[in-house]
Design an enzyme around this catalytic site. Structure first.
Site, mmCIF file in Angstrom:
data_model
loop_
_atom_site.group_PDB
_atom_site.id
_atom_site.type_symbol
_atom_site.label_atom_id
_atom_site.label_comp_id
_atom_site.label_asym_id
_atom_site.label_seq_id
_atom_site.Cartn_x
_atom_site.Cartn_y
_atom_site.Cartn_z
ATOM 1 N N CYS A 1 -7.266 -3.468 -13.589
ATOM 2 C CA CYS A 1 -7.120 -2.401 -12.595
ATOM 3 C C CYS A 1 -5.949 -2.650 -11.655
ATOM 4 O O CYS A 1 -5.716 -1.878 -10.727
ATOM 5 C CB CYS A 1 -8.405 -2.215 -11.785
ATOM 6 S SG CYS A 1 -8.868 -3.633 -10.776
ATOM 7 N N ASP B 1 -3.459 -9.580 -7.099
ATOM 8 C CA ASP B 1 -3.916 -10.813 -6.456
ATOM 9 C C ASP B 1 -3.963 -11.979 -7.425
ATOM 10 O O ASP B 1 -3.706 -13.128 -7.035
ATOM 11 C CB ASP B 1 -5.295 -10.604 -5.815
ATOM 12 C CG ASP B 1 -5.185 -10.130 -4.378
ATOM 13 O OD1 ASP B 1 -4.158 -10.428 -3.735
ATOM 14 O OD2 ASP B 1 -6.119 -9.461 -3.892
ATOM 15 N N HIS C 1 0.828 -1.216 0.000
ATOM 16 C CA HIS C 1 0.000 0.000 0.000
ATOM 17 C C HIS C 1 0.856 1.258 0.000
ATOM 18 O O HIS C 1 0.444 2.289 -0.526
ATOM 19 C CB HIS C 1 -0.959 -0.038 1.180
ATOM 20 C CG HIS C 1 -1.930 -1.168 1.073
ATOM 21 N ND1 HIS C 1 -3.046 -1.100 0.262
ATOM 22 C CD2 HIS C 1 -1.936 -2.403 1.603
ATOM 23 C CE1 HIS C 1 -3.695 -2.251 0.328
ATOM 24 N NE2 HIS C 1 -3.040 -3.053 1.127
ATOM 25 N N GLU D 1 -9.675 -11.863 -9.849
ATOM 26 C CA GLU D 1 -8.382 -11.862 -9.160
ATOM 27 C C GLU D 1 -8.055 -13.219 -8.550
ATOM 28 O O GLU D 1 -7.095 -13.348 -7.795
ATOM 29 C CB GLU D 1 -8.340 -10.765 -8.093
ATOM 30 C CG GLU D 1 -9.543 -10.747 -7.182
ATOM 31 C CD GLU D 1 -9.620 -9.490 -6.336
ATOM 32 O OE1 GLU D 1 -8.585 -8.845 -6.106
ATOM 33 O OE2 GLU D 1 -10.735 -9.155 -5.878
#
Length: 559
Positions: free
Chosen positions: A501, A454, A188, A430
């Site tokens: 994405c 993922d 993140h 994902e």
């Protein structure tokens, strides 16, 4: 001069003082005070400082987002001075002789419980507010820095790594770049850096020493190099590189307003990934065509308790209104795994990435899911909304989620609350399971968006957060790319669009491949929009497609 090598995960060159992130202390000491009047004075000083901080935040919010955005901080200011709240704290200190940190913590919890038990939904929502106010005052009493940065000037921020809840609270105006001991390219911290358009370097290990605090540092997010106390030739070289990058950005700015179309006429939508309403400015400044991923979980990470329907509605409404009719794809709550939220009280799991997360939590706890969907559909009246469910593995999950959508729309209609009838509902691909049954899933949704971070993790059985597995986490792996090709083909057979994405969408080495296999949309960090547009406009898809597709499906591919 000291040179340290890490791994660059967000390009750019930045120079400034090194600053180590100050983490919030979580343990509250409890003891009896000898001077009760002095302890009361400590509380009053912390209370006054909290009121001043909240006033500054209110003015900043008003300048950036208007009066409505400032209202939350003004409400918190009033709570700080609430007579009942203050009297309860005074009694705990002066009559019982307890230390201020313990009294404020207990009083905040007591008042939050009282608000939560009320019938009125507005008053119930105040439970989170009083906990937030109390936490701010306790932080001041403990000497904790709000936002983790106590500096008058912008800094190069260093940390072991930052949790999602910590990145949410950072004072981003004071950050020139990131350095972390661990982390990964899909952490993140890395995602935040790319959204902000600032350099970030991970995997430094224990090479940063406490005595480096405050010293002059230059970071190169392209090469992963950190230079402490640079000599003049090194400074001149890196500053020249910084100037060249700025010049390149100025040239890229000339692409604003131009279509995302290849030399032979193939079009692709280039959208942006964001984590909060304030990121919309970056989307528009970089000419993003829409928002392909709004990570709604950051609204939850920014709260001390479950965010109310109204709180979420205002956030979604702001994003949709600010995008002025451009499509906004909002992902429903995606917590669990590396994004844990204390108030959800999720049990500890041996393998959290394979456990109770994302859509699974929403289906297991429908009251949370329903609150979010009500807020989303209410906001749909103010722009072009699409809703996306994460972590799908089967058809029945999607059908259950869509049933909740229909229930929410039925309720809103009965209540006379406006919403749009043109909200598309899609899913993230994902997991390998979702990719393999994408032919079935395509029949019941309006779009696919492939979460490559993922998808790579689950396909390669490789933890995306484990920096030690860096060379094994290969998003270019033929297995990953073949799954993407399969998903795009199955989407098109059913007449729906397929986007990407994940971070892979901005990988310019794969742009030609994605265009060749028919990906319709690429959603990337805002600063990646113009470089990606340039790459698309330089590509002749018809010329490269036969070889790229043949290589992808060939048995001769080596890693």
């Amino acid at each position: 001069m000291i040179s340290i090598q890490g791994k660059g995960v967000s390009t750019g060159v930045a120079a400034g003082p090194l600053y180590f992130y100050q983490r919030v202390k979580s343990t509250i000491r409890r003891f009896e005070v000898t001077d009760r009047e002095a302890e009361w004075a400590r509380f009053k000083a912390a209370q006054a400082k909290a009121i001043d901080q909240l006033g500054e935040l209110a003015e900043k919010a008003r300048a950036e987002a208007g009066d409505e955005a400032a209202l939350l901080f003004e409400t918190h200011q009033m709570m700080c001075e609430d007579l009942d709240y203050e009297e309860a704290i005074e009694a705990g200190i002066k009559e019982e002789g307890r230390n201020a940190e313990a009294v404020v913590t207990d009083t905040g919890a007591q008042f939050a419980e009282m608000f939560a038990a009320m019938d009125d939904s507005y008053m119930q929502a105040r439970a989170a507010d009083v906990k937030d106010v109390s936490g701010r005052i306790v932080g001041i009493l403990l000497g904790v820095v709000q936002g983790g940065i106590d500096s008058e000037v912008p800094v190069i921020l260093a940390a072991d790594d930052l949790a999602p809840s910590e990145t949410v609270q950072l004072d981003k105006s004071k950050i020139l770049g990131f350095i972390t001991e661990g982390g990964s390219g899909s952490s993140h911290t890395a995602i935040l850096a790319r959204t902000m358009g600032i350099p970030a370097i991970i995997g430094i290990g224990d090479q940063l020493k406490a005595e480096f605090e405050g010293r002059d540092v230059i970071v190169d997010g392209g090469t992963g190099n950190v230079v402490i106390d640079p000599d003049e030739p090194t400074r001149d070289r890196l500053m020249a590189k910084r100037a060249e990058l700025i010049k390149r950005q100025e040239l890229l700015n000339q692409l604003k307003g131009l279509p995302n179309v290849s030399k032979d006429g193939q079009q692709v939508r280039i959208y942006c990934n964001i984590g909060n309403p304030e990121d919309v400015h970056s989307v528009l400044a970089n000419d993003g065509g829409g928002i392909g991923l709004f990570r709604s979980e950051f609204l939850y990470l920014n709260c001390d308790d479950y965010p109310s329907e109204d709180y979420q509605f205002e956030a979604y409404k702001k994003v949709l209104a600010d995008m002025e009719g451009k499509e906004v794809v909002i992902r429903t709550l995606d917590i669990g795994a590396d994004k844990m939220i204390e108030y959800f009280k999720l049990p500890k799991e041996e393998n959290p990435a394979l456990g109770n997360r994302a859509l699974r939590i929403c289906l297991n706890r429908p009251e949370i899911f329903k609150t979010q969907l009500r807020a989303l559909y209410r906001a749909s009246a103010y722009g072009r909304l699409s809703i996306m469910f994460p972590m799908v593995t089967s058809v029945w999950e999607v059908k259950e989620a869509k049933k909740m959508c229909e229930l929410v729309k039925k309720e809103l209609k009965a209540e006379g609350i406006p919403y749009s009838d043109e909200v598309d509902v899609g899913i993230m691909i994902e997991t390998p399971a979702a990719a393999i049954i994408s032919d079935r899933l395509a029949k019941i949704v309006d779009f696919f968006s492939i979460g490559t971070n993922d998808l790579t993790q689950y396909t390669l059985a490789c933890d995306r957060q484990n920096n030690d597995l860096g060379r094994f986490f290969n998003a270019h792996h033929p297995a990953v790319l073949r799954l993407i090709k399969m998903v795009a083909a199955n989407a098109h057979k059913e007449g729906i669009w397929c986007g990407i994405c994940g971070e892979l969408g901005a990988d310019l080495e794969l742009t030609e491949t994605f265009l060749s296999i028919g990906v319709d949309e690429l959603s990337v960090s805002p600063r990646a929009v113009l470089p990606l547009r340039q790459k698309v406009r330089e590509t002749n898809v018809a010329a490269v497609k036969p070889k790229l597709v043949a290589d992808l499906m060939s048995d001769e591919v080596t890693l």
